[in-house]
Design a protein around this motif. Structure first.
Motif, short mmCIF file in Angstrom:
data_model
loop_
_atom_site.label_atom_id
_atom_site.label_comp_id
_atom_site.label_asym_id
_atom_site.label_seq_id
_atom_site.Cartn_x
_atom_site.Cartn_y
_atom_site.Cartn_z
N ALA A 215 1.01 -1.45 0.12
CA ALA A 215 0.08 0.10 -0.05
C ALA A 215 0.77 1.08 0.00
CB ALA A 215 -0.88 -0.01 1.44
N GLU A 216 1.92 1.39 0.72
CA GLU A 216 2.75 2.44 0.84
C GLU A 216 3.66 2.49 -0.44
OE1 GLU A 216 5.53 1.56 3.68
OE2 GLU A 216 4.17 2.05 5.53
N TYR A 217 3.90 1.38 -1.08
CA TYR A 217 4.59 1.56 -2.36
C TYR A 217 3.45 2.09 -3.62
CZ TYR A 217 6.28 -0.25 -6.88
OH TYR A 217 6.72 -0.46 -8.31
N GLN A 218 2.19 1.65 -3.52
CA GLN A 218 1.34 2.04 -4.52
C GLN A 218 0.75 3.66 -4.23
OE1 GLN A 218 0.16 0.58 -7.11
NE2 GLN A 218 1.37 -1.37 -6.69
N GLY A 219 1.14 3.92 -2.87
CA GLY A 219 0.70 5.59 -2.77
C GLY A 219 2.07 6.16 -3.21
N GLU A 220 3.33 5.94 -3.08
CA GLU A 220 4.28 6.47 -3.69
C GLU A 220 4.02 6.54 -5.35
OE1 GLU A 220 7.53 7.56 -2.46
OE2 GLU A 220 6.62 7.66 -0.50
N LEU A 221 3.71 5.47 -5.69
CA LEU A 221 3.78 5.69 -7.27
C LEU A 221 2.72 6.45 -7.57
CD1 LEU A 221 3.89 1.78 -8.37
CD2 LEU A 221 5.45 3.39 -8.63
N ALA A 222 1.40 6.67 -6.92
CA ALA A 222 0.33 7.43 -7.16
C ALA A 222 0.72 8.90 -7.05
CB ALA A 222 -0.84 7.30 -6.26
N ALA A 223 1.67 9.26 -6.14
CA ALA A 223 2.20 10.47 -5.85
C ALA A 223 3.07 11.22 -7.16
CB ALA A 223 2.92 10.77 -4.43
N LEU A 224 3.85 10.11 -7.64
CA LEU A 224 4.59 10.44 -8.82
C LEU A 224 3.76 10.21 -10.14
CD1 LEU A 224 7.76 8.38 -8.31
CD2 LEU A 224 7.62 10.74 -8.06
N GLY A 225 2.80 9.48 -10.00
CA GLY A 225 1.86 9.36 -11.19
C GLY A 225 2.36 8.58 -12.25
N MET A 226 3.39 7.64 -12.02
CA MET A 226 3.95 6.84 -12.95
C MET A 226 3.01 5.96 -13.93
SD MET A 226 7.20 7.26 -12.40
CE MET A 226 7.78 6.13 -13.73
N GLN A 227 3.08 6.35 -15.24
CA GLN A 227 2.00 5.70 -16.03
C GLN A 227 3.04 5.53 -17.34
OE1 GLN A 227 -1.61 7.58 -16.80
NE2 GLN A 227 -1.73 8.21 -14.83
N THR A 228 2.40 4.24 -18.08
CA THR A 228 3.25 4.18 -19.38
C THR A 228 2.55 4.82 -20.48
OG1 THR A 228 3.59 1.81 -18.76
CG2 THR A 228 3.95 2.16 -21.00
N ILE A 229 3.26 5.90 -21.23
CA ILE A 229 2.71 6.37 -22.25
C ILE A 229 3.16 5.96 -23.78
CG2 ILE A 229 2.45 8.69 -20.86
CD1 ILE A 229 5.07 8.47 -23.69
N ARG A 230 2.51 6.17 -24.49
CA ARG A 230 2.89 5.53 -25.93
C ARG A 230 2.63 6.60 -27.14
NH1 ARG A 230 3.06 0.60 -28.60
NH2 ARG A 230 2.53 0.38 -30.65
N ASP A 231 3.94 7.28 -27.27
CA ASP A 231 3.97 8.25 -28.31
C ASP A 231 4.06 7.72 -29.73
OD1 ASP A 231 4.64 10.29 -30.08
OD2 ASP A 231 5.84 11.62 -28.24
N GLU A 232 2.99 7.70 -30.49
CA GLU A 232 2.71 7.02 -31.73
C GLU A 232 3.61 7.82 -32.73
OE1 GLU A 232 1.39 4.25 -32.26
OE2 GLU A 232 0.24 3.79 -30.68
N ASP A 233 3.69 9.16 -32.56
CA ASP A 233 4.84 10.01 -33.65
C ASP A 233 5.91 9.59 -33.38
OD1 ASP A 233 2.46 11.24 -34.58
OD2 ASP A 233 2.31 12.66 -33.09
N ALA A 234 6.58 9.68 -32.17
CA ALA A 234 7.97 9.40 -31.93
C ALA A 234 8.34 7.83 -31.88
CB ALA A 234 8.41 9.92 -30.44
N GLY A 235 7.19 6.93 -32.02
CA GLY A 235 7.52 5.58 -31.88
C GLY A 235 8.15 5.04 -30.57
#
Length: 583
Positions: A215-235
């Motif tokens: 739970a603490e780990y997920q809270g830290e991730l939430a504070a950073l907002g770590m998400q995987t993005i996919r930039d189609e233009d840059a590949g």
């Protein structure tokens, strides 16, 4: 005996009194809902939670973020049960976690200073409440024994074990690779985490401790907002801290993710077509950017490079690789107070970085093909104190320039990327030999003229007339007027050509492509001013003599060889080098 409690009663409990302080916060249990960098946003969200749930408190965190919580609760059992019920109802975020409040500072919500007392479970649901939500709760179970914790741990699958190692690694307790095997290293990290959280350091986490860690780990991730993005233009696909950065624009060769809410964090995704030479050129030019401080490790390989840099105010890490005609990578920039967080973010970016598809086309955005300061999509470029010209004299990048160009420099660079040391210098002759710290492989190097030099012949001077503003040298045309200085000095050529300060140190070519001399400009004169077209050069014979005295080899152009004008233009650009002085 079975006890019952009402979620509504829990969340409505509160007592007026003194403002809640850190001591009470740390002696209780809380359900942390979310955290925000901006106080205004946190207050708005707190009001929304207060209206829908109640019993909301807000605390300032050491990182200057603002945490929203429910509570306080007397026991872990109470806090975990409320969290479970509200998560099931989707009334709170899925990553809400139970906290002991040890990192909670001053309370900013409620704003009236009312204190909140720990919630105490009641023996029955209050009759006064109209149809309250009643939840059956078992008697609080004691913490698992060591044997019971070991038994429950054996039920974990590989992914669950790896996730625990990842969480321990995130908080700095585990430093080895994620292998999902609970060996001595993992056991030591678990014991260290337990001791840090006030538990018995057995090295085996109980079910409740595993839940708290995750739970603490997920809270830290939430504070950073770590998400995987996919930039189609840059590949490019990569995990980014989207609580700290937001996409701004595409401008070749970068996708720009700028700082969000004054986080001090910036990300550039690099994507461009090219070959190994393009990669090496990018390695050079990236080091001229202000976001890549000079103090840091540099590593260039045949198909990739890594640049790190740091100052008192800035940090950055750049990775780029060349594969199948494409160059892709990323740069993470942050301020020093984010060091701990970015030490966690960087491995996640590295592990998630994948490439696909094509690259950003060169026409994307406003990138310039000429101006060095605009080559990298409008990023601020670090500028030297001044720049002059020089030219390569051998296949390893040894360079000659004027002695004045390097006389008072803390650092000298070639093409603003390669640090060079002064191997030899003659102030009277106004010539210096530079040796790059890393051997270079220039596309061309000088072939000197020998023998008599016909006066009146046409000459071509190659130099960076506009210093570091252009990436290629400028050609200036003129005439050889005489051998010798105004007072008969030997080893000097007098030229008829108007030049700029940036041209000094550049090669002077004859019609056949041989280097006749090194442009030295006008000598200092008291109370006199020469016409602008009168300039001087150190002759080829004088240059070769100086090189020989200092153990530097040089070559001469074979007799009978002529170089067509178009070929001379190309060769001049390949062997002329920008010499920059930094202090």
């Amino acid at each position: 005996m079975t006890r019952y409690f009402s979620i509504a009663a829990f969340l409505a409990a509160g007592v007026s009194g003194l403002a809640l302080g850190p001591a009470l916060a740390q002696d209780s249990r809380w359900v942390q809902l979310e955290a925000h960098r901006e106080l205004d946003v946190a207050l708005t969200r707190a009001q929304e939670y207060q209206s829908s749930i109640g019993n909301v408190s807000g605390f300032q965190l050491p990182s200057d973020w603002y945490a929203l919580t429910l509570g306080p609760f007397e026991t872990d059992t109470d806090a975990f049960e409320v969290r479970r019920q509200l998560r099931a109802e989707r009334a709170i975020p899925a990553d809400a976690f139970v906290s002991n409040g040890e990192n909670y500072g001053a309370r900013f919500f409620p704003t009236d200073g009312a204190a909140v007392a720990p919630v105490v479970t009641s023996q029955a649901a209050p009759a006064a409440e109209p149809e309250p939500l009643v939840v059956a709760a078992p008697e609080p179970e004691p913490e698992e024994t060591l044997r019971e914790a070991q038994a429950s741990e054996r039920q974990l699958d590989r992914d669950a074990r790896a996730e625990l190692q990842t969480a321990l690694q995130w908080f700095g307790f585990y430093t080895q690779r994620i292998d999902a095997a609970f060996g001595p290293g993992t056991r030591r990290s678990m014991a260290a985490w337990q001791a840090d959280r006030g538990f018995d350091d057995t090295g085996v986490l109980t079910t409740r401790q595993r839940a708290q860690l995750l739970a603490e780990y997920q809270g830290e991730l939430a504070a950073l907002g770590m998400q995987t993005i996919r930039d189609e233009d840059a590949g490019i696909e990569i995990a980014l801290p989207l609580a700290m950065v937001a996409f701004d624009r595409h401008e070749a060769p970068f996708s720009h993710f700028m700082a969000k809410d004054d986080s001090g964090v910036q990300v550039l995704l690099l994507s461009q077509p090219g070959n190994q030479a393009t990669l090496f050129g990018l390695y050079e030019i990236m080091q001229t950017l202000e976001i890549v401080p000079l103090d840091g490790e540099r590593e260039r390989r045949s198909n990739s490079f890594t640049l790190t840099g740091q100052t008192e105010n800035l940090r950055s890490h750049t990775v780029a690789e060349f594969r199948n005609g494409q160059i892709k990578g990323y740069t993470l920039v942050w301020t020093p107070e984010r060091d701990d967080q970015m030490a966690r973010v960087l491995p996640m970016m590295q592990d998630s970085f994948t490439t696909f598809g094509g690259t950003l086309p060169e026409s994307t955005g406003q990138a310039s093909q000429v101006a060095r300061s605009a080559l990298l999509a409008g990023l601020s470029v670090r500028r030297p104190d001044y720049s002059r010209s020089g030219f390569y004299i051998d296949a390893t990048g040894t360079t000659v320039t004027t002695a004045a160009a390097v006389a008072q420099c803390d650092r000298v660079t070639l093409d603003e990327a390669y640090t060079a040391r002064v191997r030899a210098r003659d102030d009277a002759l106004n010539i210096a030999v530079l040796e790059p710290e890393t051997p270079l492989v220039p596309l061309a190097f000088a072939q000197f003229a020998e023998g008599d030099m016909p006066l009146g012949q046409e000459i071509t001077i190659s130099g960076f007339s506009f210093e570091d503003m252009l990436t290629r040298p400028v050609l200036t045309f003129g005439r050889l007027d005489a051998e010798g200085g105004l007072n008969g000095e030997a080893g000097v050529l007098r030229l008829n050509a108007t030049v700029a300060q940036g041209d000094l140190g550049g090669p002077v070519f004859g019609p056949n492509g041989a280097v006749l001399g090194l442009l030295s400009g006008q000598p200092p004169m008291d109370n006199r001013q020469l016409p602008p077209e009168v300039n001087f050069a150190v002759s080829a014979d004088a240059i070769r003599g100086f090189l020989s005295e200092n153990g530097v080899s040089s070559g001469t152009l074979r007799s009978g060889v002529t170089v067509p004008p178009e070929q001379l233009t190309r060769v001049a650009g390949d062997l002329t080098v920008l010499v920059s002085c930094w202090n």
